[in-house]
Design a protein around this motif. Structure first.
Motif, short mmCIF file in Angstrom:
data_model
loop_
_atom_site.label_atom_id
_atom_site.label_comp_id
_atom_site.label_asym_id
_atom_site.label_seq_id
_atom_site.Cartn_x
_atom_site.Cartn_y
_atom_site.Cartn_z
N VAL A 95 -66.85 32.56 -2.98
CA VAL A 95 -68.30 32.35 -3.11
C VAL A 95 -68.90 33.42 -4.00
CG1 VAL A 95 -70.48 32.28 -1.85
CG2 VAL A 95 -68.47 31.15 -0.90
N GLU A 96 -68.44 34.67 -3.84
CA GLU A 96 -68.96 35.77 -4.65
C GLU A 96 -68.64 35.56 -6.13
OE1 GLU A 96 -67.16 36.15 -1.92
OE2 GLU A 96 -68.64 36.99 -0.50
N ASP A 97 -67.41 35.11 -6.42
CA ASP A 97 -67.02 34.85 -7.79
C ASP A 97 -67.84 33.71 -8.38
OD1 ASP A 97 -65.60 35.04 -10.14
OD2 ASP A 97 -63.94 33.78 -9.46
N THR A 98 -68.10 32.70 -7.57
CA THR A 98 -68.94 31.59 -8.02
C THR A 98 -70.33 32.08 -8.39
OG1 THR A 98 -67.73 30.08 -6.54
CG2 THR A 98 -69.87 29.33 -7.36
N LEU A 99 -70.90 32.94 -7.55
CA LEU A 99 -72.23 33.49 -7.83
C LEU A 99 -72.22 34.30 -9.12
CD1 LEU A 99 -75.15 33.97 -6.94
CD2 LEU A 99 -74.34 35.88 -5.54
N TRP A 100 -71.18 35.12 -9.29
CA TRP A 100 -71.07 35.94 -10.51
C TRP A 100 -71.09 35.07 -11.75
CZ3 TRP A 100 -68.55 36.77 -14.98
CH2 TRP A 100 -68.60 38.04 -15.54
N ASN A 101 -70.29 34.00 -11.76
CA ASN A 101 -70.20 33.13 -12.93
C ASN A 101 -71.51 32.42 -13.22
OD1 ASN A 101 -67.28 32.75 -14.19
ND2 ASN A 101 -67.00 33.18 -12.02
N LEU A 102 -72.21 32.01 -12.18
CA LEU A 102 -73.51 31.37 -12.38
C LEU A 102 -74.51 32.35 -12.99
CD1 LEU A 102 -73.74 29.30 -9.08
CD2 LEU A 102 -73.54 28.36 -11.38
N GLN A 103 -74.51 33.58 -12.49
CA GLN A 103 -75.40 34.59 -13.06
C GLN A 103 -75.05 34.87 -14.52
OE1 GLN A 103 -74.58 37.56 -10.05
NE2 GLN A 103 -76.56 37.23 -9.08
N PHE A 104 -73.75 34.87 -14.81
CA PHE A 104 -73.33 35.12 -16.19
C PHE A 104 -73.74 33.96 -17.09
CE2 PHE A 104 -70.04 35.59 -19.58
CZ PHE A 104 -70.42 36.86 -20.00
N ALA A 105 -73.63 32.73 -16.59
CA ALA A 105 -74.08 31.57 -17.36
C ALA A 105 -75.57 31.67 -17.69
CB ALA A 105 -73.78 30.28 -16.60
N THR A 106 -76.34 32.21 -16.74
CA THR A 106 -77.77 32.41 -16.98
C THR A 106 -78.00 33.44 -18.07
OG1 THR A 106 -78.26 31.87 -14.67
CG2 THR A 106 -79.97 33.01 -15.91
N GLN A 107 -77.22 34.53 -18.02
CA GLN A 107 -77.37 35.57 -19.04
C GLN A 107 -77.04 35.03 -20.43
OE1 GLN A 107 -74.84 38.75 -17.75
NE2 GLN A 107 -76.28 39.52 -16.24
N ILE A 108 -75.98 34.25 -20.53
CA ILE A 108 -75.59 33.68 -21.82
C ILE A 108 -76.71 32.78 -22.35
CG2 ILE A 108 -73.95 32.17 -22.99
CD1 ILE A 108 -71.85 33.09 -20.96
N GLN A 109 -77.26 31.94 -21.46
CA GLN A 109 -78.35 31.06 -21.87
C GLN A 109 -79.56 31.88 -22.32
OE1 GLN A 109 -78.27 27.84 -22.22
NE2 GLN A 109 -80.42 27.55 -22.77
N GLY A 110 -79.82 32.98 -21.62
CA GLY A 110 -80.94 33.85 -21.97
C GLY A 110 -80.78 34.46 -23.36
#
Length: 769
Positions: free
Chosen positions: A745-760
């Motif tokens: 679950v923690e890894d999933t959260l990390w990847n979602l946050q990273f996807a947001t950063q890339i989009q930003g």
């Protein structure tokens, strides 16, 4: 002359005298209230005093939470007490000169139902007394940012229910007590920034529940015991001590390992390090390591942060060496490396920082030594200068208090990137704090997770009414005697009604028909678990009503009262006819879902797993705030009528919710199905459709054009290629047929946050243009 009577004893005598004449139902509240008043008097803390001046004996549990004080009650029992001062408190501050820690903690010990105690930044001084053992029901103890001194008392090992122990930022001396090994359910041990010395006791290797050990900024020395048997240990922070000289033996599931500024010299085993598949952060900087650098560290499957600077590591770097594309920070500087910086580290990326100065590399962008320097130093590595202790070389982690809770703040490392400017021969100093704070924020999600989620529970509870017991008359009034006009739906284990309390609060009332064979004590145990389910991304519990007598098991209906949530589902905002969420809003919704799941897994003990998540159970209000409406509530096994045979006794602290190795991975699979709908923008209504779309993702993930062909047309033009690719990769991992291959679950959260950063980054670049 008679010996003066101790004020505390006199107060207790007065209280007991009052209790004798008080009605039985108010005795407990009266005693607890008087004890809290006594605690306020001992602390002489005005912020706490102002809260008590406006309350009475019968409603102290309903005091509005403030940054200084939060009380949490379960029925008539005070179960959590959080008092926080400011970080400027000192010994000569609020406390009286005759303040006694023994009197203070003895008084606290009279609160027999207290499970969480947080006393942060109050200027407490003196030794931590053995009377702390009187608080035998404690599960969380946080005494950080005070002036407590002397040895950590061995009596603390009597707190056999203790799961989190935080004594950071005090003045404790002496050794880490070997008796801590008696705390068999201890999950978080944090003793940072004290003056503890001696060896780390070998007995700690028996604490199978340990997940986080944080010992930085002490004077501990010697070898770290063999910790390979601690299968749950994910975080070990031993920076700024005198540990060494051999690299520690740890379990391969380690996530964060920080050994910065110690005396390690050897023991870096390439084969062993390559098996650390979950390792995200490795910091072995400012030690005495010699020998060849291990290139595979750059390509570990989960690595995002690698710092080896300030050692004597040798080796020839090649341009074709591979790196994990998720690496956000790499510091190879001040070693004896030769050759060329790997090409994978030279790729321009605003989300990555690479430091490699003061080696003998052919790259000249950062200052390098001549090649013969590294050769000569490599020959002399056995003659190492003595390293001085330097506590100012880093920003140490600080554990402090925030709104009624335990706020665990990760260390923010302030690193300065030196870029050589060929045009003017000046060294330009550029702050990289923004990049590193992003990395630290992600890692902090894992650090001290138990304590952090208790803190989050408190924060979320502060925005909700206090959990309490309702009367059946209150529920009848709220629903017009459960009139059909209040009926919402038939759930799998009972009916749900909409109600309106006398203060105007809208609630959802769920009735559960319980098995008559089940123990009433089990009801109480599970209801206590439900009372802790309070988080911003969950439809949270507000209270309960027992429509039966504990002496009469023939009456067996329990009403659970929850927040009333809007009925607009995430699916309706993705594939419905109205407004459709943007790409960023969709990722944000996914992050909120995962945070809610993460809280279910780790926010209460035992965690809540196998929640059968569905996108139609994810609700959004008018501000697009996400709440999970349906999850695996305690009591549901009882409601199915299977009795207590499936549920262990409360004394064992386990239930049908007790976690097994793969329990959390079933929820990760459900998250993957939700991610499919977020990406393709159409309902996923069967397992066959899941398989078909999964195959479609697998086939089309390879190129930007193919990925764009399957994404929801409503967001096709706004999502960046990299962000979409990251989301598709994560979705496929979540949907793996093998649970062990799914991310945590923690890894999933990390990847979602990273996807947001890339989009930003894409959106920022477009704005710049």
């Amino acid at each position: 002359m008679a010996k003066p009577v101790d004020k505390l004893h006199l107060l207790v005598f007065i209280i007991l005298s009052i209790i004798v004449s008080a009605p039985h139902s108010n005795q407990l509240q009266l005693f607890q209230y008087q004890t809290l008043v006594r605690i306020q008097q001992l602390l002489n803390y005005p912020s706490v005093s102002s809260s008590f001046n406006t309350t009475t004996v019968t409603d102290f549990c309903n005091i509005e939470p403030t940054p200084s004080l939060t009380l949490v009650c379960y029925e008539d029992n005070l179960t959590q007490l959080h008092i926080a001062g400011d970080n400027n408190n000192n010994i000569n501050g609020e406390l009286a000169h005759n303040f006694s820690t023994d009197t203070f903690f003895s008084t606290l010990g009279s609160l027999s139902s207290l499970k969480v105690l947080s006393l942060v930044s109050l200027g407490l001084w003196g030794p931590l007394p053995g009377s702390i053992a009187h608080s035998s029901s404690l599960e969380i103890l946080n005494l950080s940012s005070n002036y407590l001194s002397g040895s950590i008392p061995v009596q603390i090992s009597s707190l056999r229910n203790l799961q989190t122990l935080i004594l950071d930022d005090n003045k404790f001396t002496g050794a880490v007590p070997s008796e801590l090994s008696l705390l068999q359910v201890l999950s978080v041990l944090s003793l940072k920034n004290n003056s503890l010395s001696g060896f780390l006791p070998v007995s700690l290797t028996g604490l199978q529940s340990l997940r986080v050990v944080s010992l930085s900024a002490n004077h501990l020395s010697g070898e770290i015991p063999d910790l390979r048997n601690l299968k749950n240990l994910q975080v070990f922070d031993g920076q700024d001590n005198y540990f060494g000289p051999r690299f520690p033996r740890l379990h391969k599931k380690m996530v964060t390992l920080v050994l910065r500024n110690n005396r390690f010299q050897f023991g870096l085993n390439p084969d062993e390090l390559r098996s650390y598949n979950q390792l995200q952060k490795l910091d072995i900087s400012l030690n005495r390591f010699v020998g060849p650098f291990i290139p595979s560290l750059l390509s570990l499957p989960s690595i995002t942060y690698l710092d080896i600077h300030g050692n004597k590591l040798t080796g020839l770097l090649l341009q074709n060496m591979s790196c994990n594309p998720q690496l956000a920070f790499v510091d190879l500087s001040s070693n004896l490396l030769t050759g060329y910086l790997p090409s994978c580290l030279q790729v321009e990326a605003k989300t990555r920082l690479v430091l490699y100065s003061k080696n003998c590399l052919s790259n000249e962008e950062q200052e390098q030594h001549p090649s013969n320097f590294c050769q000569n130093e490599a020959l002399a590595v056995k003659v190492l200068p003595h390293k001085q202790k330097n506590k100012s070389s880093y920003a140490s982690s600080v554990v402090g208090g925030t709104v009624g809770g335990i706020a665990v703040v990760g260390a923010v490392l302030l690193v300065v990137k030196k870029v050589y400017n060929k045009n003017n021969n000046k060294v330009e100093t550029t702050s990289t704090r923004f990049i590193l704070e992003n990395v630290s924020t992600i890692n902090t999600v894992k650090l001290l997770s138990d304590a952090r989620y208790i803190s989050e529970t408190m924060k979320m509870g502060a925005s909700l009414p206090a959990y309490r017991t309702f009367t059946l008359d209150e529920l009848k009034e709220a629903t017009d005697c459960f009139d059909s006009s209040s009926f919402m739906c038939d759930a799998s284990h009972g009916q749900i009604y909409k109600g309106k309390l006398t203060d105007g609060t809208l609630v959802a009332i769920r009735s559960l028909k319980m098995s008559k064979k089940s123990s009433p004590h089990m009801y109480t145990y599970h209801i206590e678990l439900i009372s802790k389910l309070r988080h911003s991304n969950l439809v949270s519990a507000l209270g309960h009503c027992l429509d039966f007598s504990l002496d009469d098991p023939s009456i067996s209906i329990i009403y659970l009262i929850f927040e009333y949530a809007p009925n607009e589902t995430l699916r309706s905002f993705i594939s419905g006819p109205g407004y459709k969420l943007t790409w960023v809003q969709r990722i944000a919704a996914a992050i909120a879902i995962v945070k809610g799941v993460q809280f279910l897994h780790t926010g209460i003990v035992p965690g809540v797993f196998s929640n059968n998540l569905k996108i139609t159970d994810v609700l959004l209000d008018e501000n697009f705030h996400v709440k999970i409406n349906s999850y695996n509530l305690p009591l549901l096994a009882e409601a199915r009528g299977k009795g207590s045979a499936e549920v262990s006794s409360p004394a064992k602290k386990t239930s049908v919710l007790a976690r097994t190795e793969q329990d959390d991975k079933s929820d990760v699979y459900d998250i993957g199905i939700i991610l499919i709908e977020i990406i393709v923008g159409r309902p996923i209504t069967s397992k066959n459709v899941v398989v078909l779309v999964k195959d479609l993702l697998q086939v089309n993930i390879g190129t930007d054009e193919a990925r764009k062909s399957i994404v929801d047309p409503a967001v096709m033009n706004e999502c960046s290629d990299e962000s979409l690719k990251r989301m598709m990769e994560l979705c496929l991992r979540c949907l793996s047929n093998e649970p062990k291959d799914r991310p945590s679950v923690e890894d999933t959260l990390w990847n979602l946050q990273f996807a947001t950063q890339i989009q930003g980054l894409k959106e920022n670049n477009q704005e710049a243009l």
